[in-house]
Design a protein around this motif. Structure first.
Motif, short mmCIF file in Angstrom:
data_model
loop_
_atom_site.label_atom_id
_atom_site.label_comp_id
_atom_site.label_asym_id
_atom_site.label_seq_id
_atom_site.Cartn_x
_atom_site.Cartn_y
_atom_site.Cartn_z
N GLY A 152 56.94 40.88 45.98
CA GLY A 152 55.79 41.64 45.52
C GLY A 152 54.52 41.26 46.24
N GLY A 153 53.70 42.25 46.53
CA GLY A 153 52.41 42.01 47.14
C GLY A 153 51.36 41.65 46.10
N SER A 154 50.10 41.80 46.47
CA SER A 154 49.01 41.35 45.60
C SER A 154 48.01 42.47 45.38
N MET A 155 48.41 43.48 44.66
CA MET A 155 47.56 44.58 44.21
C MET A 155 47.11 45.49 45.35
N GLY A 156 46.43 44.95 46.33
CA GLY A 156 45.94 45.80 47.40
C GLY A 156 46.74 45.68 48.68
N GLU A 174 33.75 45.56 42.49
CA GLU A 174 33.66 45.78 43.93
C GLU A 174 35.05 45.91 44.54
N LEU A 175 36.00 45.11 44.07
CA LEU A 175 37.37 45.19 44.58
C LEU A 175 38.01 46.52 44.23
N ILE A 176 37.81 46.97 43.00
CA ILE A 176 38.39 48.25 42.59
C ILE A 176 37.85 49.39 43.46
N ASP A 177 36.55 49.38 43.69
CA ASP A 177 35.93 50.43 44.51
C ASP A 177 36.44 50.36 45.95
N GLU A 178 36.55 49.14 46.46
CA GLU A 178 37.01 48.97 47.84
C GLU A 178 38.44 49.47 48.01
N LEU A 179 39.30 49.14 47.05
CA LEU A 179 40.70 49.56 47.13
C LEU A 179 40.83 51.07 46.95
N GLU A 180 39.98 51.64 46.09
CA GLU A 180 40.04 53.10 45.90
C GLU A 180 39.70 53.83 47.20
N ARG A 181 38.78 53.27 47.96
CA ARG A 181 38.44 53.88 49.25
C ARG A 181 39.63 53.84 50.21
N GLY A 204 42.65 54.35 49.10
CA GLY A 204 43.69 55.17 48.48
C GLY A 204 44.57 54.42 47.51
N ILE A 205 44.08 53.28 46.99
CA ILE A 205 44.83 52.48 46.01
C ILE A 205 44.02 52.47 44.72
N TYR A 206 44.61 52.99 43.65
CA TYR A 206 43.88 53.15 42.40
C TYR A 206 44.30 52.08 41.40
N ILE A 207 43.34 51.24 41.01
CA ILE A 207 43.59 50.12 40.10
C ILE A 207 43.14 50.51 38.70
N ARG A 208 43.98 50.25 37.73
CA ARG A 208 43.60 50.40 36.33
C ARG A 208 43.85 49.06 35.65
N THR A 209 42.84 48.54 34.97
CA THR A 209 42.92 47.16 34.48
C THR A 209 42.25 47.01 33.13
N ALA A 210 42.69 45.99 32.40
CA ALA A 210 42.09 45.69 31.11
C ALA A 210 40.78 44.92 31.28
N THR A 211 40.67 44.12 32.35
CA THR A 211 39.46 43.32 32.56
C THR A 211 39.12 43.24 34.04
N LEU A 212 37.83 43.31 34.33
CA LEU A 212 37.37 43.14 35.71
C LEU A 212 37.58 41.71 36.18
N ARG A 213 37.49 40.77 35.27
CA ARG A 213 37.73 39.37 35.62
C ARG A 213 39.16 39.20 36.15
N GLY A 214 40.12 39.85 35.50
CA GLY A 214 41.50 39.75 35.94
C GLY A 214 41.70 40.27 37.35
N VAL A 215 40.96 41.32 37.71
CA VAL A 215 41.06 41.87 39.07
C VAL A 215 40.53 40.85 40.08
N ALA A 216 39.40 40.22 39.75
CA ALA A 216 38.83 39.23 40.66
C ALA A 216 39.77 38.05 40.85
N GLU A 217 40.38 37.61 39.75
CA GLU A 217 41.32 36.48 39.84
C GLU A 217 42.52 36.81 40.72
N GLU A 218 42.89 38.09 40.73
CA GLU A 218 44.08 38.51 41.46
C GLU A 218 43.72 39.22 42.78
N ALA A 219 42.56 38.94 43.31
CA ALA A 219 42.11 39.56 44.56
C ALA A 219 43.16 39.39 45.66
#
Length: 473
Positions: free
Chosen positions: A370-374, A415-422, A424-439
């Motif tokens: 498995g990769g890492s989200m992006g 910022e990570l969510i916006d960057e990945l959306e540009r 073409g990768i759409y992130i849906r998450t319960a917490t922004l902190r969790g996204v940063a931890e899993e950058a």
């Protein structure tokens, strides 16, 4: 990692020179140099435990963990006093990946990918302590722990065809719910059918590149096809089992005079009272995870069927990467029955293995890195036994190169969510902190891990998968 401690065996295998018992680390020089010296310390400590059979190993994605390094593999022979260690399995018992094959292609999905991401996020609960709509009684949790994916199927979650392509055919034998504490069971009453937090995810992916077309045909995949990955485990129940038995094992080690080089390696002989109890509880935790991924499979099928017409979703394969299993392996030219700990390592059965479904007999077991989200992920196939000298084990993911606290200091979730959306990768998450931890930058280069996994003979690459949408806790 200080490479002066290591002697190269070949380009992707290294031996620790200072250890009395063989220690072999898989990975390219660049991957190993990026690892912390703590990985060496932890895998060296594993060799000091009783009954170790064959070398102690780390996979190319290894990093520091609790007791064992994540990406650590070790086998113990009960006939020689071999032990079982909760730290060698991990707190998230049977954390693993379910890979789903669809009849959809990129053109069918990309125009609707934002809606798909939204609906999957609304349907499959994700996040710390998140609960779903399924509420069970204590007796119901016992049934889950006995039946695994079979229990889920009996409740209407999924189709019987799923079972053929699940490790242990969906139910791990030897589960003993009585060896699981009431506290562990209570933690699971509302958590079936949920992803949890951390690096767990539900991801929609497209097959971007094929490396082995023959194996890809056996796996039923083609370029441009949509696959779905479900990465999660036994949730609160598994974590509590780990916590409970670490305390029990620490007392057992003291009583039995087992020297622990690190208290996090608390253990007991496999055939001791404590060892047998943990096996029963761990197997119950495995079944909980298999049932959990089965429910999420069903929820995913329902969601996509509501959004798109004519959808067909099949289980490609489901395999755990936090387990200890009794297996037969040839060690020093002798066939031995050993208990193989895989912590953050995936079993990678060779072609022709009796436990493989008929359609994968010629290709070998599907293995998922498995990769890492992006970043992308890889689908691989198990190699013949003469190539894989790591107890039929392989990498399970990219592996962290940075702690969660370090990641939080460097990245911001929005910022990570916006960057990945540009991209073409759409992130849906319960917490922004969790996204940063899993950058994505907090993880090793997944391409390098997959290449090293292949170069080390652990498994061969079949396909590269690019993420389109990811649901995170």
């Amino acid at each position: 990692m200080d490479m002066t401690f290591l002697k190269p065996i070949d380009s992707c295998r290294w031996q620790l020179m200072s250890s009395e018992h063989p220690v072999i680390l898989y990975g390219s020089r660049e991957l190993l140099e990026e690892m912390d010296n703590k990985v060496l310390e932890q895998i060296s400590n594993v060799t000091k435990l009783p009954g170790l059979a064959g070398p102690a190993l780390t996979m190319p994605d290894a990093h520091w963990g609790y007791g064992f390094p994540i990406g650590g593999v070790a086998a113990f022979d009960p006939q020689e006093g071999g032990i079982i260690s909760a730290g060698g399995v991990g707190f998230d018992i049977s954390c693993g990946v379910r890979c789903l094959r669809t009849n959809l292609f990129a053109a069918d999905v990309i125009p609707h990918i934002q809606d798909i991401a939204d609906h999957l996020f609304d349907t499959v609960p994700a996040g710390v302590g998140m609960e779903g709509e399924i509420r069970l009684t204590m007796a119901g949790i016992d049934d889950v722990m006995k039946g695994g994916a079979h229990w889920a199927l009996a409740q209407g979650y999924g189709v019987k065809e799923d079972l053929a392509c699940i490790e242990e055919h969906g139910c791990m034998p030897g589960a003993v719910p009585d060896f699981v504490s009431d506290h562990a069971k209570k933690r699971q009453l509302g958590e079936m059918g949920t992803l949890g937090s951390g690096n767990h995810y539900l991801e929609v992916e497209v097959v971007e590149k094929l490396y082995d077309r023959q194996a890809a045909a056996a796996f039923g995949i083609a370029e441009g096809q949509i696959l779905i990955a479900i990465h999660c485990g036994s949730r609160g129940l598994g974590h509590q089992i780990g916590s409970d038995y670490l305390v029990m094992f620490a007392k057992a080690a003291q009583r039995l005079g087992i020297h622990l080089p690190d208290r996090e390696l608390a253990c007991a002989p496999v055939h001791s009272e404590e060892g047998l109890q943990y096996l029963g509880a761990m197997n119950a935790g495995i079944n909980c995870a298999l049932a959990n991924r089965q429910i999420i499979t069903h929820l995913t099928r329902e969601t996509l069927s509501r959004l798109l017409s004519g959808v067909r979703i099949e289980t490609l394969y489901d395999v755990s990467h936090n387990t200890c299993k009794k297996e037969q392996h040839r060690i020093a030219n002798k066939l031995r029955e050993v208990y193989v700990h895989r912590k953050g390592a995936t079993r990678a059965l060779p072609p022709g293995h009796a436990d493989l479904p008929a359609r994968y007999q010629a290709a070998g077991q599907p293995v998922f890195i498995g990769g890492s989200m992006g970043t992308g992920s890889y689908l691989l196939a198990g190699n013949p036994s003469d190539l894989n000298q790591a107890f039929a084990s392989a990498s399970h993911g990219a592996g962290r190169r940075m702690s969660r606290n370090q990641a939080l200091k460097k990245w911001r979730g929005r910022e990570l969510i916006d960057e990945l959306e540009r991209k073409g990768i759409y992130i849906r998450t319960a917490t922004l902190r969790g996204v940063a931890e899993e950058a994505p930058g907090a993880y090793k280069d997944v391409d390098m891990v997959a290449e090293a996994t292949e170069a080390g003979g652990l498994a061969r690459r079949v396909a590269y998968l690019r993420p389109l949408a990811c649901v995170k806790g």
